[in-house]
Design a protein around this motif. Structure first.
Motif, PDB file in Angstrom:
ATOM      1  N   GLU A 140       6.016   1.224   6.522  1.00 48.38           N
ATOM      2  CA  GLU A 140       4.755   1.958   6.483  1.00 48.38           C
ATOM      3  C   GLU A 140       3.615   1.048   6.021  1.00 48.38           C
ATOM      4  N   SER A 141       3.903   0.217   5.018  1.00 45.50           N
ATOM      5  CA  SER A 141       2.873  -0.725   4.548  1.00 45.50           C
ATOM      6  C   SER A 141       2.424  -1.635   5.680  1.00 45.50           C
ATOM      7  N   ILE A 142       3.390  -2.100   6.473  1.00 46.65           N
ATOM      8  CA  ILE A 142       3.052  -3.030   7.553  1.00 46.65           C
ATOM      9  C   ILE A 142       2.257  -2.305   8.637  1.00 46.65           C
ATOM     10  N   ILE A 143       2.669  -1.055   8.931  1.00 50.81           N
ATOM     11  CA  ILE A 143       1.914  -0.298   9.938  1.00 50.81           C
ATOM     12  C   ILE A 143       0.478  -0.074   9.468  1.00 50.81           C
ATOM     13  N   LEU A 144       0.308   0.194   8.165  1.00 53.44           N
ATOM     14  CA  LEU A 144      -1.052   0.373   7.647  1.00 53.44           C
ATOM     15  C   LEU A 144      -1.878  -0.893   7.881  1.00 53.44           C
ATOM     16  N   LEU A 145      -1.258  -2.043   7.593  1.00 51.75           N
ATOM     17  CA  LEU A 145      -1.969  -3.302   7.803  1.00 51.75           C
ATOM     18  C   LEU A 145      -2.286  -3.488   9.290  1.00 51.75           C
ATOM     19  N   PRO A 188       9.787   1.684  -5.081  1.00 53.97           N
ATOM     20  CA  PRO A 188      10.756   2.646  -4.545  1.00 53.97           C
ATOM     21  C   PRO A 188      12.125   2.549  -5.230  1.00 53.97           C
ATOM     22  N   TRP A 189      12.525   1.330  -5.587  1.00 49.89           N
ATOM     23  CA  TRP A 189      13.804   1.178  -6.277  1.00 49.89           C
ATOM     24  C   TRP A 189      13.766   1.933  -7.603  1.00 49.89           C
ATOM     25  N   LEU A 190      12.665   1.776  -8.354  1.00 45.95           N
ATOM     26  CA  LEU A 190      12.549   2.448  -9.649  1.00 45.95           C
ATOM     27  C   LEU A 190      12.624   3.960  -9.471  1.00 45.95           C
ATOM     28  N   GLN A 221       0.813  -1.206   0.000  1.00 45.35           N
ATOM     29  CA  GLN A 221       0.000   0.000   0.000  1.00 45.35           C
ATOM     30  C   GLN A 221       0.859   1.274   0.000  1.00 45.35           C
ATOM     31  N   ALA A 222       1.966   1.276   0.748  1.00 46.36           N
ATOM     32  CA  ALA A 222       2.807   2.474   0.803  1.00 46.36           C
ATOM     33  C   ALA A 222       3.454   2.745  -0.559  1.00 46.36           C
ATOM     34  N   ALA A 223       3.785   1.683  -1.286  1.00 50.08           N
ATOM     35  CA  ALA A 223       4.382   1.864  -2.609  1.00 50.08           C
ATOM     36  C   ALA A 223       3.380   2.516  -3.560  1.00 50.08           C
ATOM     37  N   PHE A 224       2.104   2.120  -3.460  1.00 53.00           N
ATOM     38  CA  PHE A 224       1.100   2.734  -4.326  1.00 53.00           C
ATOM     39  C   PHE A 224       0.874   4.192  -3.930  1.00 53.00           C
ATOM     40  N   MET A 225       1.051   4.488  -2.633  1.00 51.35           N
ATOM     41  CA  MET A 225       0.991   5.890  -2.203  1.00 51.35           C
ATOM     42  C   MET A 225       2.103   6.679  -2.881  1.00 51.35           C
ATOM     43  N   LEU A 226       3.274   6.061  -2.983  1.00 48.89           N
ATOM     44  CA  LEU A 226       4.410   6.738  -3.616  1.00 48.89           C
ATOM     45  C   LEU A 226       4.109   7.036  -5.082  1.00 48.89           C
ATOM     46  N   VAL A 227       3.488   6.067  -5.768  1.00 45.49           N
ATOM     47  CA  VAL A 227       3.134   6.275  -7.173  1.00 45.49           C
ATOM     48  C   VAL A 227       2.189   7.468  -7.307  1.00 45.49           C
ATOM     49  N   GLY A 228       1.153   7.497  -6.487  1.00 49.32           N
ATOM     50  CA  GLY A 228       0.194   8.598  -6.555  1.00 49.32           C
ATOM     51  C   GLY A 228       0.847   9.922  -6.209  1.00 49.32           C
ATOM     52  N   GLU A 249      12.834   9.427   0.527  1.00 46.18           N
ATOM     53  CA  GLU A 249      13.287  10.119   1.736  1.00 46.18           C
ATOM     54  C   GLU A 249      12.131  10.371   2.709  1.00 46.18           C
ATOM     55  N   PHE A 250      10.926  10.438   2.174  1.00 46.00           N
ATOM     56  CA  PHE A 250       9.768  10.778   2.993  1.00 46.00           C
ATOM     57  C   PHE A 250       9.025   9.542   3.495  1.00 46.00           C
ATOM     58  N   GLY A 251       9.684   8.398   3.465  1.00 40.93           N
ATOM     59  CA  GLY A 251       9.014   7.196   3.946  1.00 40.93           C
ATOM     60  C   GLY A 251       8.568   6.326   2.793  1.00 40.93           C
ATOM     61  N   TYR A 252       7.316   5.927   2.769  1.00 42.67           N
ATOM     62  CA  TYR A 252       6.735   5.064   1.723  1.00 42.67           C
ATOM     63  C   TYR A 252       7.404   3.699   1.684  1.00 42.67           C
TER      64      TYR A 252
END
Lengths: 265, 355
Positions: free
Chosen positions: B262-267, B143-145, B79-86, B255-258
């Motif tokens: 964060e994904s695990i905390i969301l879960l 995030p790597w990309l 979920q955090a990775a998709f937040m990064l995309v948005g 740098e701002f997380g994501y």
């Protein structure tokens, strides 16, 4: 002369080297109650699974109208008008009774996902229309007092009835019932038999039924197919089947012979 | 149980039964609650301002995850990775094409949703634990990309780019109090949309996949299509949340997380709040974010009392506290706070007969 609704011809099914069904043939007539009986492990449920598209038989075909069910995608079978119940109840345990039945209205709802999310126009209209339809089934099955109970918390007998309701909510032309009366007491069995007969008579639904209770089967069915070890060993009206020596052998088989030897000795 | 209505209240139409706000009193209460919440950050701009914004976009991301994991039963660790995309999508659209914020936020949702679809594709073949691994791949690949491709746009190895301050009706949303008007409005919209999912065809299809996918298929639900829809909605809401986060923090990048944490905390928040419930995202986010503040405060106090261990207390008290809270919740409240809330509500309505 009633016509053939569901034509099962030359069905063979195997899992690896284990042949479960051998060359099964029978035809279900329109508006009939057709029972499938046989000892445990005879392949009754496998046969039902083939009809409902869950198993794919290696040989043979199952013709329903213009469709060959063995080649129809699983999700396309319910919209054709084929509904089923399961031997081990397969309800959505986290939903309440109403929602379980509403979930079966899926194929009758035309709203797209965006309309669903907006709950506007067609979505709202459909929800209300289908809710009315579902409530009629709930009335019919006499489960009004549990309509808002979470299904996972309900006792077995009621769950069986809800599952029948969910199958009815599909508005099927053929209803496949897998042991609808298993594990029930006499009263519950009587209720269930009454519902099955009512569905058959009032709604004109053709019923294919697997059941172990011979009393019920012989009472309500028009035609009976007998399976044993994946082969069809008998077919006919209940009276014909009852007097068929092959069927008697399958059911009483060894015990019969043992009692003879004891008598001789 | 959950369906107990206050005494004397009867539904006379199915439409009424399906309503969320059943009577005029509830509508008035909802309007008052919304008005108060809009005003809330003004009471303490220093603390409530940032906290409420954080809550708003966290809840939006949780609502998405709730649809995918809570309703459809597909556990996602991306979920955090998709937040990064948005977040990147909204920032880049505003920087390079000059789109206004009310266009970039939905666009961010669509872009993230599209990426979510790609990572939802394995759900055709695998489920359960194995699908979780596929979403974990998203959490590593995305995030790597962002660090390794198109550095002139995505910030490269520095892992951050600056994001402009959004402007609505000529007002620059340059402080937390003003920004909250935007984030809370978006939250209201996503709340309406996700709640509608739970009461219509779409939501029932999701739950039928979660509860019994075999039966769902035999009843005519196209599993793959609906799983993909769940992935799309989840990622799209994550994208919207990410866009808000980026514009609020005025920067985006790894740098701002994501990250995976964060994904695990969301879960974890969703589990604490109540998987698959409408109130779960709210309870989960509010509980954990407030507890986090408590943990920071307690860590600082403990550091004062035990100056010898102050460095360790300041850095590691928070994660230990979070872990302990999660474990306690799993033991004592495994069905989430939303379930407890329903029990309390039912008991209140049954008074004086309830325990």
């Amino acid at each position: 002369m009633t016509s053939v609704l569901l034509d099962v011809s030359n069905i063979s099914l195997s899992f690896g080297n284990n042949r479960v069904l051998h060359d099964i043939n029978f035809a279900v007539l329109e508006h009939s109650i057709h029972a499938i009986i046989g000892p445990n492990g005879a392949g009754k449920t496998s046969l039902l699974n083939c009809i409902s598209g869950f198993y794919r038989p290696q040989e043979g075909s199952i013709t329903f109208g213009e469709h060959d069910l063995t080649k129809t995608p699983t999700t396309q079978i319910a919209p054709l008008g084929i509904a089923r119940t399961f031997q081990n109840i397969a309800l959505y345990t986290g939903l309440n009774t109403v929602d379980n039945l509403m979930a079966a209205r899926h194929i009758h709802m035309k709203q797209n996902s965006i309309q669903s999310m907006l709950y506007w126009g067609r979505a709202k209209r459909e929800e209300i229309e289908n809710r009315r339809f579902v409530e009629e089934i709930i009335d019919f099955l006499e489960i009004t007092e549990i309509r808002e109970s979470i299904v996972g918390t309900l006792p077995y007998g009621l769950r069986k009835r809800i599952e029948l309701g969910r199958a009815l909510a599909l508005e099927p032309t053929v209803l496949l019932l897998d042991e609808p009366m298993a594990g029930m007491n006499a009263d519950e069995k009587e209720d269930m038999a009454r519902f099955v007969l009512d569905i058959h008579e009032r709604k004109g639904v053709t019923i294919v039924l697997i059941e172990h209770d011979m009393g019920v089967v012989m009472d309500i069915s028009d035609q009976v197919v007998v399976l044993d070890f994946g082969r069809k060993i008998g077919e006919g009206t209940p009276d014909e089947v009852k007097n068929d020596p092959g069927v008697i052998r399958a059911y009483l088989g060894e015990a019969h012979r043992v009692s003879e030897t004891v008598a001789d000795g | 149980m959950a369906s107990i209505k206050p005494a004397g209240e009867f539904n006379t139409a199915y439409e009424q039964d399906m309503r969320f706000l059943r009577n005029p009193r509830m509508i008035i209460l909802a309007i008052i609650a919304i008005a108060v919440t809009y005003y809330l950050p003004n009471l303490s701009p220093g603390y409530l301002g940032p906290t409420l914004n954080l809550l708003a976009y966290t809840i939006i991301a949780l609502q998405g995850l709730n649809i995918l994991t809570g309703l459809c039963g597909q556990i996602s660790l991306g979920q955090a990775a998709f937040m990064l995309v948005g977040a990147y999508a909204s920032a880049l659209l505003m920087i390079h094409i000059n789109w206004p914020i009310w266009l970039t936020i939905p666009a961010a949702g669509l872009v993230a949703g599209g990426v979510g679809l790609i990572f939802g594709l394995p759900s055709l073949r695998v489920k359960g634990f194995y699908l979780t691994m596929a979403t974990l791949a998203a959490q590593f690949i995305i995030p790597w990309l962002t660090r390794n491709i198109a550095p002139e746009y995505l910030g490269g190895t520095s892992g951050s780019i600056e994001v402009p301050v959004p402007v609505i009706f000529g007002v620059a949303l340059n402080d937390p109090v003003k920004f909250f008007y935007l984030s809370f409005t978006v939250l209201i919209i996503t709340t309406i949309l996700t709640n509608n999912v739970t009461r219509t065809k779409l939501g029932r299809a999701f739950v039928s996949i979660r509860d019994n996918d075999l039966a769902a298929e035999l009843l005519g639900v196209n599993l793959f299509s609906y799983k993909l829809r769940a992935f799309f909605i989840a990622a799209a809401l994550a994208g919207v949340a990410g866009a808000l986060k980026a514009h609020y923090q005025r920067g985006v990048g790894t740098e701002f997380g994501y990250g995976l944490g964060e994904s695990i905390i969301l879960l974890g928040m969703l589990v604490i709040g109540g998987l698959g419930t409408r109130l779960g995202p709210f309870f989960g986010a509010v509980t954990l974010i407030l507890l986090e503040d408590v943990a920071i405060e307690m860590g600082a106090r403990l550091a004062e009392i035990f100056p010898d261990q102050s460095a360790q207390l300041l850095t590691s008290f928070r994660p230990i506290f979070f872990g302990a809270v999660l474990i306690l919740f799993l033991i004592f409240e495994p069905r989430g706070l939303a379930h407890r809330w329903n029990l309390i509500k039912a008991a209140w309505r049954l008074r004086p007969f309830a325990r």
